[in-house]
Design a protein around this motif. Structure first.
Motif, mmCIF file in Angstrom:
data_model
loop_
_atom_site.group_PDB
_atom_site.id
_atom_site.type_symbol
_atom_site.label_atom_id
_atom_site.label_comp_id
_atom_site.label_asym_id
_atom_site.label_seq_id
_atom_site.Cartn_x
_atom_site.Cartn_y
_atom_site.Cartn_z
ATOM 1 N N THR A 2 0.822 -1.203 0.000
ATOM 2 C CA THR A 2 0.000 0.000 0.000
ATOM 3 C C THR A 2 0.852 1.248 0.000
ATOM 4 N N LEU A 7 -0.456 2.468 6.872
ATOM 5 C CA LEU A 7 -0.595 1.022 6.818
ATOM 6 C C LEU A 7 0.745 0.309 6.691
ATOM 7 N N GLU A 363 -1.463 -6.033 8.699
ATOM 8 C CA GLU A 363 -2.463 -5.534 7.755
ATOM 9 C C GLU A 363 -3.842 -5.445 8.402
ATOM 10 N N LYS A 367 -6.040 -1.990 9.560
ATOM 11 C CA LYS A 367 -7.398 -1.716 9.092
ATOM 12 C C LYS A 367 -8.340 -1.475 10.268
ATOM 13 N N TRP A 376 -11.221 -4.973 4.929
ATOM 14 C CA TRP A 376 -10.328 -6.104 5.119
ATOM 15 C C TRP A 376 -11.073 -7.430 4.987
#
Length: 388
Positions: A2, A7, A363, A367, A376
């Motif tokens: 990303t 993130l 990850e 989120k 997600w």
């Protein structure tokens, strides 16, 4: 990869071996940017929030609990028909724990206004498989519940009790070493568990609820039993050695607790037990919001009273706030997940552990921090836990 810097993990999401911390963006009160705090520290200072972006105040919701989630619509109905004094009495009867005052160090910063993160701590003090360890309490169940600002879902992430993490040092000098995550609760109670979970996830915990799963027996019995879908025929390893037949089973409290305690008969062991605990939560919620309970004052009162006895919440929990804010939540709105991991392995000392999947965990928790769990889940539908 990303392009959103919020993130990205620090320095390419590299991880100190055996640290147990999911990589992500770590912030400190000193404006440390992307550098994580030293191992053995956590985020916490008296449970007070740092200033939020834009200076807006967070809505005062109170807390939502594991079985509090089950009771949301029920209590909202009680309020709706004017029984405010009754609902206030339930709130006053809740047992409280000072969860945040002893936290030390810097804590994760809230990214989004309006969402809510609740740490749910469950133990099973009367389980035959869970004797006390030197007099120290142990937690069998750790769940991180995320309520998005939209209030239309509850994402409940089960964190395996054997997940190998870095346990930070608390104000009393407990911790400061790598261990199974439930060791933090045995060493420093709820405050050290909060520090450990925040240290691992970089998600700020707003509220805490403790529940003894053995107390759910009375909750189930107050509802007249629940229906559970048994995934395979098994014989219980505990007296009186019940047989649970594959398919839908009507269970009373003793039977339901016996079933969710089983793990050795399943190929995925403790992961099966986590799955069945989640299943029991949904079964209780389905029964509690059924017309038979809602229209029977005696059953309704018995259910609510047993729920109150089964939980302990932090000092600012407000049952009425929760019920009003989440009155439309139903079991279909609960999304159950497991913290990303690579299955079982061995610690440096040879004990069996659950190994963190750092990249996937980074990850998912990023989120959660950004209130984007729906995004997600859409990208990872295989992660959603369903009844077998």
């Amino acid at each position: 990869m990303t392009d959103d810097p919020r993130l990205r993990g620090p320095r390419g999401s590299a991880r100190v071996p055996n640290s147990g911390r999911a990589p992500g963006v770590y912030r400190s009160s000193g404006g440390g940017g992307n550098n994580p705090p030293p191992r053995g520290t956590a985020y916490g200072r008296g449970g007070q929030r740092p200033p939020r972006r834009g200076g807006s105040a967070r809505p005062r919701w109170g807390r939502i609990a594991l079985v509090g989630a089950v009771a949301l619509s029920v209590i909202a109905t009680v309020i709706g028909i004017g029984l405010w004094s009754y609902a206030n009495g339930l709130n006053d009867d809740l047992n409280r724990v000072d969860a945040f005052a002893q936290l030390v160090g810097d804590r994760p910063v809230d990214e989004v206004d309006g969402d809510l993160n609740i740490l749910v701590v469950g133990s099973d003090s009367r389980s035959p498989d869970n004797p006390t360890d030197g007099g120290n309490a142990r937690t069998d169940t750790i769940m991180l519940m995320h309520i998005p600002a939209s209030h239309d879902k509850a994402y409940i992430v089960s964190i395996p009790r054997d997940l190998y993490v870095s346990v930070p040092k608390d104000a009393n000098g407990n911790g400061g070493e790598d261990a199974k995550i439930n060791a933090s609760f045995a060493w420093g109670g709820v405050p050290l568990l909060i520090q450990t979970v925040e240290n691992y996830t970089n998600v700020r915990i707003d509220h805490v609820v403790e529940i003894d799963f053995s107390g759910l027996k009375e909750v189930v019995d107050a509802l007249g039993g629940v229906e559970m879908n048994v995934e395979q025929t098994i014989d219980s390893i505990h007296k009186p050695y019940r047989t649970f037949e594959k398919g839908v089973n009507k269970m009373n409290g003793e039977e339901a607790l016996d079933y969710v305690r089983q793990r050795y008969q399943f190929s995925d062991g403790d992961f099966a037990r986590m799955r069945h605990q989640q299943q029991l939560i949904k079964a209780i919620m389905d029964k509690a919001t059924s017309m038979g309970v809602m229209t029977d004052p005696s059953t309704l009162n018995g259910f609510l009273k047993t729920v109150i006895k089964a939980v302990r919440v932090d000092e600012n929990f407000n049952l009425l706030d929760v019920a009003i804010q989440f009155r439309n939540l139903r079991s279909a709105d609960l999304v159950f997940l497991t913290s990303p991991n690579q299955g079982t392995g061995e610690s440096p000392t040879g004990e069996s552990i659950v190994v963190s999947d750092d990249g996937a965990a980074a990850e998912m928790y990023a989120k959660m921090r950004l209130d984007s769990m729906a995004e997600w889940v859409t990208a990872h539908p295989e992660a959603v836990k369903k009844d077998k």
